[in-house]
Design an enzyme around this catalytic site. Structure first.
Site, PDB file in Angstrom:
ATOM      1  N   GLY A  10       0.874  -1.190  -0.355  1.00 55.40           N
ATOM      2  CA  GLY A  10       0.209  -0.285   0.057  1.00 55.40           C
ATOM      3  C   GLY A  10       0.870   1.766   0.088  1.00 55.40           C
ATOM      4  N   ASN A  11       0.085   2.173   0.293  1.00 51.48           N
ATOM      5  CA  ASN A  11       1.018   3.463  -0.247  1.00 51.48           C
ATOM      6  C   ASN A  11       0.340   4.574   1.685  1.00 51.48           C
ATOM      7  OD1 ASN A  11      -1.080   5.508  -1.114  1.00 51.48           O
ATOM      8  ND2 ASN A  11      -0.362   4.664  -2.565  1.00 51.48           N
ATOM      9  N   TYR A  12       1.125   5.751   2.017  1.00 56.20           N
ATOM     10  CA  TYR A  12       1.077   6.667   2.540  1.00 56.20           C
ATOM     11  C   TYR A  12      -0.648   6.929   2.357  1.00 56.20           C
ATOM     12  CZ  TYR A  12       5.074   4.934   5.220  1.00 56.20           C
ATOM     13  OH  TYR A  12       5.626   4.201   5.690  1.00 56.20           O
TER      14      TYR A  12
END
Ligand code: CTP
Length: 395
Positions: free
Chosen positions: A208-210
């Site tokens: 995923g990412n932030y």
């Protein structure tokens, strides 16, 4: 636009309260019904008699009217109003609004109000600049309050600087403009993507990412507030659904792609704000992947569909497509390249190098580039205000 609107004019204890009389007159002249709510300190600067006479309504100040024993309901007032303007808003009242210190009728009314709230700060320049005040102002903006920034000039203290309440004509003009913008997107259907995507590795892990989803949710809230029918396709985020918005939750890029491609033909515009994972694991293990005895592990990733590019391919002449670019270097060139590659009409560029832009932040600093060659940089603002700029410029 102010005709027949119900407006609460909140007056707090600052010398600029004498200008509130002019705000009241201008609102009345524009055809608005005005209920004045004044704090105890406000009454030291301006008499309720003047305000009652000009508004045609008894001024509300206390929870109880002493001689009649009548209870003034802040809840009823809050529901009655189409908009509330607090002018002047002192440092103390702004702090109470930001933290919910409901110790007078004005702040309780503010907390009960469901309508749009404007605040016109007025104070000495050092009080205005103080980190506490700045923090409170940012909190209020994030809560959706529109600040009508003080102007530079001579202050009652004799000092010169920022802190002088904006002129009544400008305050009323800003309110009028806001009412005008409300119906602006009526009848328009807008698709917005927001948040990250999660690409599953096994039942307990993902790539995923932030991305927090804040920018996309702010855009959805602003479009809906302007009367649009909004479909918000959200990746996994912790955000409340804005009022009136239809939300479709998805997890992976593939799911987001399928929903967007199915929804887009019925839309007038799409704003691609999601931070979509470019790759996904080739396969998702049905069982938890166990640690290999050899130590090392290789993941094979396959490309995800490019959702913005897919919509760019099926876009008709009447549809607008807006993308985002988050770049670390060669910002302008990379953004323009994305704009062309994905057949976008506009691209909103934010730089990861800028401390006020990026994932999880409450502020953003953007430059909008158009396929027509237009380029507009904006100063750092709360994501709510950035959303308004993006909509003004692109829709
Ligand atoms: N986007 C998308 N689908 C993807 C990747 C990106 O819809 N699979 C959209 C984003 O929502 C954004 C724009 O495309 O509006 C640009 O996203 P970005 O990640 O910056 O671009 P990429 O094409 O992935 O380019 P790169 O990662 O190489 O910078």
């Amino acid at each position: 636009m102010l005709r027949d609107k119900h407006i609460i004019l909140g007056i707090t204890g600052g010398i600029a309260a004498y200008k509130s009389v002019q705000i009241l007159r201008l609102l009345r002249k524009a055809g608005a019904e005005v209920q004045v709510v004044i704090t105890p300190a406000g009454k030291e600067f301006i008499t309720p008699v003047t305000l009652s006479a000009l508004s045609g309504k008894p001024v509300v100040s206390e929870f109880f009217t002493a001689n009649t024993g009548q209870w003034n309901s802040h809840v009823d007032l809050g529901l009655w109003a189409d908009a509330m303007v607090i002018a002047p808003a002192t440092a103390s009242s702004l702090a109470k609004m930001a933290t919910g210190v409901a110790d007078n009728m004005l702040i309780t009314t503010y907390l009960s109000a469901k309508c749009k709230v404007f605040a016109a700060p007025a104070m000495d320049l050092d009080m205005y600049r103080h980190p506490t005040t700045q923090r409170n102002l940012l909190t209020l903006q994030q809560d959706g309050v529109t600040l009508i920034e003080p102007a530079d000039g001579y202050l009652a203290s004799g000092l010169v600087g920022k802190g002088r309440m904006e002129e009544p004509e400008e305050i009323v003009r800003r309110m009028d403009e806001w009412f005008e913008s409300r119906g602006e997107l009526k009848g328009k259907k807008i698709l917005i993507t927001a948040g990250p995507t999660h690409e599953k590795l096994d039942p307990v892990r993902f790539i995923g990412n932030y991305s927090s989803g804040k920018m996309g949710f702010a855009l959805a809230a602003e479009c809906a507030a302007r009367g649009a029918e909004v479909t918000l396709v959200a990746g996994p985020v912790q955000q409340n659904t804005p009022q009136g918005v239809r939300r479709v939750d998805v997890t992976s890029a593939r799911e987001m792609h399928d929903v967007c491609v199915a929804e887009f033909p019925a839309m007038d515009a799409a704003i691609m704000c999601a931070a979509v994972a470019d790759y996904a694991p080739e396969s998702c293990s049905e069982r938890k992947i166990k640690r290999e005895k050899t130590g090392e592990m290789t993941l094979r990733l396959i490309p995800n569909p490019d959702i913005a590019a897919a919509l760019g391919k099926i876009k008709t002449g009447n549809q607008r497509l807006i993308g985002f670019a988050l770049e670390t270097d060669n910002e302008q060139a990379n953004a323009l390249d994305k704009l062309r590659r994905k057949n976008l009409d506009f691209i909103v560029l934010n730089s990861l190098r800028d401390p006020q832009a990026g994932f999880g932040k409450d502020t953003n600093k953007v430059t909008i580039l158009g396929a027509d060659g237009r380029e507009q940089p904006f100063p750092a603002k709360s994501k709510t205000l950035v959303a308004a700029d993006i909509i003004d410029f692109t829709l």
